[in-house]
Design a protein around this motif. Structure first.
Motif, PDB file in Angstrom:
ATOM      1  N   LEU A  22       0.798  -1.194   0.000  1.00 41.53           N
ATOM      2  CA  LEU A  22       0.000   0.000   0.000  1.00 41.53           C
ATOM      3  C   LEU A  22       0.833   1.246   0.000  1.00 41.53           C
ATOM      4  O   LEU A  22       1.932   1.277   0.440  1.00 41.53           O
ATOM      5  CB  LEU A  22      -0.914   0.079   1.224  1.00 41.53           C
ATOM      6  CG  LEU A  22      -0.807  -0.909   2.309  1.00 41.53           C
ATOM      7  CD1 LEU A  22      -1.331  -0.310   3.590  1.00 41.53           C
ATOM      8  CD2 LEU A  22      -1.680  -2.056   1.909  1.00 41.53           C
ATOM      9  N   SER A  23       0.214   2.286  -0.509  1.00 41.57           N
ATOM     10  CA  SER A  23       0.813   3.579  -0.377  1.00 41.57           C
ATOM     11  C   SER A  23       0.067   4.343   0.685  1.00 41.57           C
ATOM     12  O   SER A  23      -1.025   3.987   1.056  1.00 41.57           O
ATOM     13  CB  SER A  23       0.739   4.320  -1.707  1.00 41.57           C
ATOM     14  OG  SER A  23      -0.568   4.536  -2.058  1.00 41.57           O
ATOM     15  N   ALA A  24       0.649   5.392   1.100  1.00 41.73           N
ATOM     16  CA  ALA A  24      -0.052   6.181   2.087  1.00 41.73           C
ATOM     17  C   ALA A  24      -1.378   6.548   1.537  1.00 41.73           C
ATOM     18  O   ALA A  24      -1.502   6.984   0.430  1.00 41.73           O
ATOM     19  CB  ALA A  24       0.712   7.435   2.348  1.00 41.73           C
ATOM     20  N   CYS A  25      -2.397   6.471   2.337  1.00 39.07           N
ATOM     21  CA  CYS A  25      -3.723   6.833   1.899  1.00 39.07           C
ATOM     22  C   CYS A  25      -4.134   6.006   0.705  1.00 39.07           C
ATOM     23  O   CYS A  25      -5.026   6.383  -0.020  1.00 39.07           O
ATOM     24  CB  CYS A  25      -3.773   8.302   1.503  1.00 39.07           C
ATOM     25  SG  CYS A  25      -2.626   9.360   2.355  1.00 39.07           S
ATOM     26  N   ALA A  26      -3.433   4.912   0.414  1.00 43.54           N
ATOM     27  CA  ALA A  26      -3.573   4.354  -0.880  1.00 43.54           C
ATOM     28  C   ALA A  26      -4.258   3.050  -1.015  1.00 43.54           C
ATOM     29  O   ALA A  26      -4.646   2.695  -2.099  1.00 43.54           O
ATOM     30  CB  ALA A  26      -2.200   4.198  -1.511  1.00 43.54           C
ATOM     31  N   LYS A  27      -4.456   2.317   0.012  1.00 40.30           N
ATOM     32  CA  LYS A  27      -4.861   0.953  -0.233  1.00 40.30           C
ATOM     33  C   LYS A  27      -5.860   0.485   0.785  1.00 40.30           C
ATOM     34  O   LYS A  27      -5.724   0.705   1.955  1.00 40.30           O
ATOM     35  CB  LYS A  27      -3.604   0.064  -0.180  1.00 40.30           C
ATOM     36  CG  LYS A  27      -3.847  -1.404  -0.386  1.00 40.30           C
ATOM     37  CD  LYS A  27      -4.060  -1.714  -1.835  1.00 40.30           C
ATOM     38  CE  LYS A  27      -3.910  -3.191  -2.118  1.00 40.30           C
ATOM     39  NZ  LYS A  27      -4.743  -4.007  -1.281  1.00 40.30           N
ATOM     40  N   ALA A  28      -6.881  -0.225   0.317  1.00 36.56           N
ATOM     41  CA  ALA A  28      -7.744  -0.940   1.242  1.00 36.56           C
ATOM     42  C   ALA A  28      -6.952  -2.064   1.861  1.00 36.56           C
ATOM     43  O   ALA A  28      -6.134  -2.679   1.218  1.00 36.56           O
ATOM     44  CB  ALA A  28      -8.947  -1.511   0.502  1.00 36.56           C
ATOM     45  N   GLU A 309       5.648  -8.244   3.379  1.00 34.84           N
ATOM     46  CA  GLU A 309       4.617  -7.243   3.119  1.00 34.84           C
ATOM     47  C   GLU A 309       5.264  -5.868   3.080  1.00 34.84           C
ATOM     48  O   GLU A 309       6.261  -5.623   3.767  1.00 34.84           O
ATOM     49  CB  GLU A 309       3.545  -7.303   4.213  1.00 34.84           C
ATOM     50  CG  GLU A 309       2.354  -6.393   3.992  1.00 34.84           C
ATOM     51  CD  GLU A 309       1.293  -6.597   5.065  1.00 34.84           C
ATOM     52  OE1 GLU A 309       0.953  -7.770   5.348  1.00 34.84           O
ATOM     53  OE2 GLU A 309       0.826  -5.600   5.627  1.00 34.84           O
ATOM     54  N   ILE A 310       4.701  -4.966   2.270  1.00 28.96           N
ATOM     55  CA  ILE A 310       5.210  -3.603   2.172  1.00 28.96           C
ATOM     56  C   ILE A 310       4.057  -2.612   2.235  1.00 28.96           C
ATOM     57  O   ILE A 310       2.921  -2.930   1.877  1.00 28.96           O
ATOM     58  CB  ILE A 310       6.010  -3.370   0.874  1.00 28.96           C
ATOM     59  CG1 ILE A 310       5.172  -3.803  -0.348  1.00 28.96           C
ATOM     60  CG2 ILE A 310       7.358  -4.073   0.927  1.00 28.96           C
ATOM     61  CD1 ILE A 310       5.819  -3.500  -1.686  1.00 28.96           C
ATOM     62  N   SER A 311       4.356  -1.408   2.686  1.00 32.04           N
ATOM     63  CA  SER A 311       3.391  -0.313   2.685  1.00 32.04           C
ATOM     64  C   SER A 311       4.153   0.989   2.556  1.00 32.04           C
ATOM     65  O   SER A 311       5.109   1.225   3.293  1.00 32.04           O
ATOM     66  CB  SER A 311       2.558  -0.321   3.973  1.00 32.04           C
ATOM     67  OG  SER A 311       1.603   0.711   3.949  1.00 32.04           O
TER      68      SER A 311
END
Length: 434
Positions: A22-28, A309-311
């Protein structure tokens, strides 16, 4: 009545076996498999905390700020339930329902709510079907948001975008039209819809899609090389992300994009990055932008390994490792890297424990927000750290913290049994409970 926050310990449903980055504000962030039974009268309760200048909390916020979790309210004045996924942008929020529909609330000047208007909404409203089709958007399995852009992945492997369209982020060959309803992303030759997508990530001006083949496509703004070396400065249609020699990047299992930089988790546990690098968000020890994916390092010449996992957020990235620990790199102005400092980190550095432990351990899931971070532990506890000027850490106050710590709920909110989804916005955070 003054609401007194209390500490919240949350149990968690089983994570999806392969989580997309996910990106910031980016992913459910769905933490449980969707139910085929449809919306529940009691499940999927949504709570929010943080800034609400445009109604993005989905509940009353007399001062524009809430510092503890409280329930989002639906159009009928009842608590919003039946939610399996969440995403959040700068001033808007999205909820994925059990029946595959999407609800949206908050700011709407760029039609980021996708409901056919540009009027803000204080309550969740249905997102409409794409490209002028009647009815609502259905068949959605994942959602993402950032800035004033919203993205949905449908179960047929196609992608739908709505909201801002100034830099090609609609992915349909048009950078001039900005309709108030969603549109379908086209394939690289514009001969039909993009298909075969299994994960999405959004950065407001740029989007990434992970395909069933383990390759990555990107469209939108490529000013800093965040879409790779083969994409133009503005990619109106999806373009394959390529590595050295223009060969496609392959073997990818998760993606993230944030702050004009992109991140990919490879099948062997290594992490590669590309794009903007002004505050070391590429994690390669340099401050040099690049448009070719290269490995994140833990020290000069030593690649990061064992990631699961990444964010990614505006200027920092987190990686969860197979031993349950977390590392972070990049900007750290609010303490979002969780290492007890506010110093920029050019290499992947361990997130500290909430007390005096040198490493945060037993983590099950991670989320990076803009200048803040969230972790869900294997024992069910949820922790937050970083910038907190608008209450986005849900701590009951507005104090930044540079190490992980517990969150709070408002008085009268029942203790939940487990978390089913998390969404991180620019200055607000959402969770859904069973």
């Amino acid at each position: 009545m003054t609401l007194r926050p209390r500490r919240l310990t949350l149990s968690i449903a089983l994570l999806l076996s392969v989580a997309a980055g996910l990106s910031a504000c980016a992913k459910a962030v769905p933490l449980a498999e969707p139910s085929a039974a449809g919306p529940s009268n009691t499940g999927g309760l949504v709570l929010s905390s943080g800034f609400s200048d445009a109604g993005q909390l989905g509940r009353s916020a007399p001062t524009g700020i809430r510092t503890s979790f409280g329930p989002v309210v639906d159009r009928n004045g009842a608590n919003l339930v039946g939610v399996i996924g969440l995403a959040a942008g700068e001033q808007h929020s999205l909820a994925l329902m059990q029946d595959g529909r999407v609800l949206a609330w908050g700011a709407n000047e760029d039609a980021q709510l996708g409901n056919g208007t540009r009027a803000a909404s204080l309550v969740p409203v249905p997102v409409r079907a794409p490209d002028g089709a009647p009815g609502t958007l259905t068949g959605v399995v994942d959602i993402a948001a950032d800035s004033n852009t919203s993205v949905a992945l449908r179960k047929d492997g196609t992608v739908v975008v709505w909201g801002r369209a100034n830099s090609g982020q609609r992915g349909n060959a048009d950078t001039t039209a900005n309709p108030t309803t969603p549109s379908v992303v086209l394939n690289p030759t514009a001969t039909g819809p993009l298909t075969g997508v299994r994960a999405i990530s959004a950065d407001g001006g740029s989007e990434l899609a992970l395909t069933d083949r383990g390759t990555v496509l990107g469209w939108g703004n490529n000013e800093y090389g965040q879409l790779g070396s083969s994409a133009p400065v503005v990619a109106k249609l999806p373009v394959p992300v390529t590595g050295r020699g223009k060969a496609p990047l392959t073997g990818v299992r998760a993606i993230a994009i944030g702050g004009q930089h992109s991140v990919a988790l490879l099948g062997d546990g290594r992490v590669v990055t590309w794009g903007r690098n002004d505050v070391h968000q590429l994690g390669d020890g340099t401050g040099t932008n690049r448009n070719i994916p290269a490995e994140v390092l833990v020290a000069p010449g030593k690649p990061l390994t064992g990631a699961t996992e990444i964010s990614s957020a505006e200027k920092h990235t987190l990686a969860l490792l197979k031993d349950g620990s977390v590392v972070g790199w990049g900007h750290n102005n609010g303490g979002q890297l969780g290492n007890g400092t506010v110093k920029v980190q050019p290499f992947a550095t361990p997130v500290h424990g909430s007390r005096s432990e040198p490493k945060l351990l037993a983590v099950q899931h991670i989320m990076a927000g803009e200048s803040y971070s969230v972790a869900v532990l294997q024992n069910g506890e949820i922790l937050t750290w970083g910038a907190n000027g608008r209450g986005q850490l849900a701590t009951g106050d507005r104090l930044d913290r540079s190490k992980p710590g517990p969150v709070t709920v408002e008085n009268g909110v029942p203790e939940p049994s487990w978390v089913t989804a998390v969404g991180v916005g620019r200055r607000h955070v959402l969770i859904a409970l069973r």
